[in-house]
Design a protein around this motif. Structure first.
Motif, mmCIF file in Angstrom:
data_model
loop_
_atom_site.group_PDB
_atom_site.id
_atom_site.type_symbol
_atom_site.label_atom_id
_atom_site.label_comp_id
_atom_site.label_asym_id
_atom_site.label_seq_id
_atom_site.Cartn_x
_atom_site.Cartn_y
_atom_site.Cartn_z
ATOM 1 N N ALA A 24 -15.137 14.123 -26.332
ATOM 2 C CA ALA A 24 -14.051 14.524 -25.434
ATOM 3 C C ALA A 24 -14.478 14.418 -23.978
ATOM 4 O O ALA A 24 -13.738 13.887 -23.129
ATOM 5 N N LEU A 25 -15.665 14.909 -23.674
ATOM 6 C CA LEU A 25 -16.170 14.817 -22.300
ATOM 7 C C LEU A 25 -16.302 13.363 -21.866
ATOM 8 O O LEU A 25 -16.053 13.025 -20.705
ATOM 9 N N PHE B 292 -11.967 14.465 -20.778
ATOM 10 C CA PHE B 292 -11.152 15.569 -21.257
ATOM 11 C C PHE B 292 -11.966 16.861 -21.297
ATOM 12 O O PHE B 292 -13.196 16.842 -21.236
ATOM 13 N N ASP B 293 -11.273 17.984 -21.446
ATOM 14 C CA ASP B 293 -11.949 19.247 -21.708
ATOM 15 C C ASP B 293 -12.761 19.104 -22.994
ATOM 16 O O ASP B 293 -12.312 18.492 -23.968
ATOM 17 N N GLU B 294 -13.944 19.697 -23.009
ATOM 18 C CA GLU B 294 -14.833 19.494 -24.150
ATOM 19 C C GLU B 294 -14.255 20.008 -25.465
ATOM 20 O O GLU B 294 -14.642 19.553 -26.547
ATOM 21 N N PHE C 41 -7.283 6.371 -33.330
ATOM 22 C CA PHE C 41 -5.854 6.624 -33.096
ATOM 23 C C PHE C 41 -5.664 7.708 -32.042
ATOM 24 O O PHE C 41 -4.838 7.569 -31.137
ATOM 25 N N MET C 42 -6.419 8.807 -32.154
ATOM 26 C CA MET C 42 -6.230 9.922 -31.222
ATOM 27 C C MET C 42 -6.722 9.594 -29.818
ATOM 28 O O MET C 42 -6.214 10.123 -28.832
ATOM 29 N N SER C 43 -7.720 8.714 -29.729
ATOM 30 C CA SER C 43 -8.236 8.340 -28.408
ATOM 31 C C SER C 43 -7.506 7.144 -27.823
ATOM 32 O O SER C 43 -7.848 6.682 -26.733
#
Length: 360
Positions: free
Chosen positions: A165-166, A170-172, A259-261
């Motif tokens: 995430a980082l 994005f927020d971790e 997909f989510m990224s």
């Protein structure tokens, strides 16, 4: 984790391969650095680069000793080597009916190529071991197995999800609420064994034991073992081996993370082939932790995620994790694929409204 009684028969793996082979050049992530701000910043850059470059990397210093890892491999051999075929049948996962990997996948369940069926057996356990009963031989070790599952989830998966995430800016904690340990989902631990095949089967399949594919979850955690058979496609298009590092982990991205990224991280194509001559005839025992988002999570790009270069589906057509994993499990090795136009070695099939590719 602590190593504890009761005793378990020791599993002796094959010696490492003696051949000079072409190995993928993969990053080695030292998870011990995660505990400091400076270490976390360094690991964020390393994981981001590794996952975007090859989609595979090693993890060392994950917190378990070689002795603890060896004991889990000993336990992993129990449901495969110390349970009768009759009892195994009682715990058959019936994957084509359930769309779930819980229980046994028997040998010769999947079609590989040219009429040859697989020689892979595995026993799969949901992260919540209470969801299903288990073979009697495994029951004395279930408390250790549950502790091992939790360790994979909270001490390995969660730090990796935070670093990923980082790496996207994005927020971790972005991915953490999507992988709740207590939520309904199919994140699971797998004990798996590849058995040797006949020379005739090797020729018919061109030595391929498991076709090139992507995993369908978010992050796959493989506990390194010495039989050299796992390969990935590198950025130059060549298949290269994944090397064995004692007491290390091999990490790769799956479809759900892609997909989510929004394609920022791509699911990695990998396969399993016949081991080199010095290891032929050996069994290949594996321990895996396959992480998936919770069943109800729609696996489309997160807000502000980078868009795919080639979008796989619209947000409206995005499946839930439950829909996608059921489709993949039911179809794999048992449904028709077709050659992709202009790509002789690429086969495709539709899972819902998602085009899935296999690499032969």
């Amino acid at each position: 984790m602590t190593v504890a009684a009761p005793p378990v028969p020791h599993y002796v793996p094959a010696p490492v391969a003696t051949e000079t082979l072409e190995y993928a050049d993969l990053a080695v992530i030292d998870l011990a650095k995660f505990g400091t701000r400076e270490g976390k910043a360094k690991l964020t850059a390393e994981v981001r680069s590794a996952m975007k470059d090859k989609g595979f990397f090693y993890v060392i210093n994950h917190g378990l000793t070689q002795q603890e890892t060896d004991r889990m491999f000993d336990i992993a051999n129990v449901p495969l080597a110390q349970v009768s075929e009759e009892e195994k049948h009682k715990f058959d996962g019936k994957m084509q009916q359930t769309g779930s990997y819980q229980g046994y996948k028997p040998r010769q369940y999947w079609h590989v190529d040219n009429g040859v069926r697989d020689q892979i057996e595995h026993y799969n356990m949901n992260k919540n071991l209470q969801r299903k009963d288990h073979p009697n031989a495994l029951k004395p070790y279930l408390s250790e197995v549950q502790e091992f599952i939790k360790y994979n989830h909270f001490n390995i998966l969660f730090p990796l999800l935070k670093l990923l995430a980082l790496g996207m800016g994005f927020d971790e904690n972005t991915f953490i609420p999507l992988h709740n340990f207590d939520a309904t989902g199919e994140t699971f631990l797998r004990f798996m064994k590849y058995y040797p095949r006949t020379e005739d089967d090797e020729q018919k399949t061109k030595n391929v034991w498991l076709k090139g594919h992507t995993d369908f979850g978010s992050v796959s955690i493989l506990w390194s073992q010495p039989v050299t058979a796992l390969q990935l496609i590198c950025p130059d298009g060549k298949w290269r081996y994944v090397s064995h590092i004692p007491n290390a982990l091999v990490i790769n991205a799956g479809d759900a993370l892609e997909f989510m990224s929004g394609g920022f991280y791509k699911a990695t194509i990998h396969r399993v082939i016949q081991p080199p001559p010095s290891q032929q005839g050996a069994q290949r025992l594996g321990v895996f932790y396959f992480a998936m988002p919770d069943d109800n999570v729609k696996i489309h790009p997160l807000p502000n995620a980078q868009e795919w270069e080639e979008r796989r589906f619209s947000d409206e057509d995005a499946p839930t994790m439950e829909e996608y994993r059921k489709g993949r499990i039911i179809a794999y090795g048992n449904s028709e694929t077709k050659k992709l136009d202009g790509k002789e070695n690429v086969e495709v099939q539709m899972i819902g409204k998602v085009l899935v590719k296999h690499y032969n």
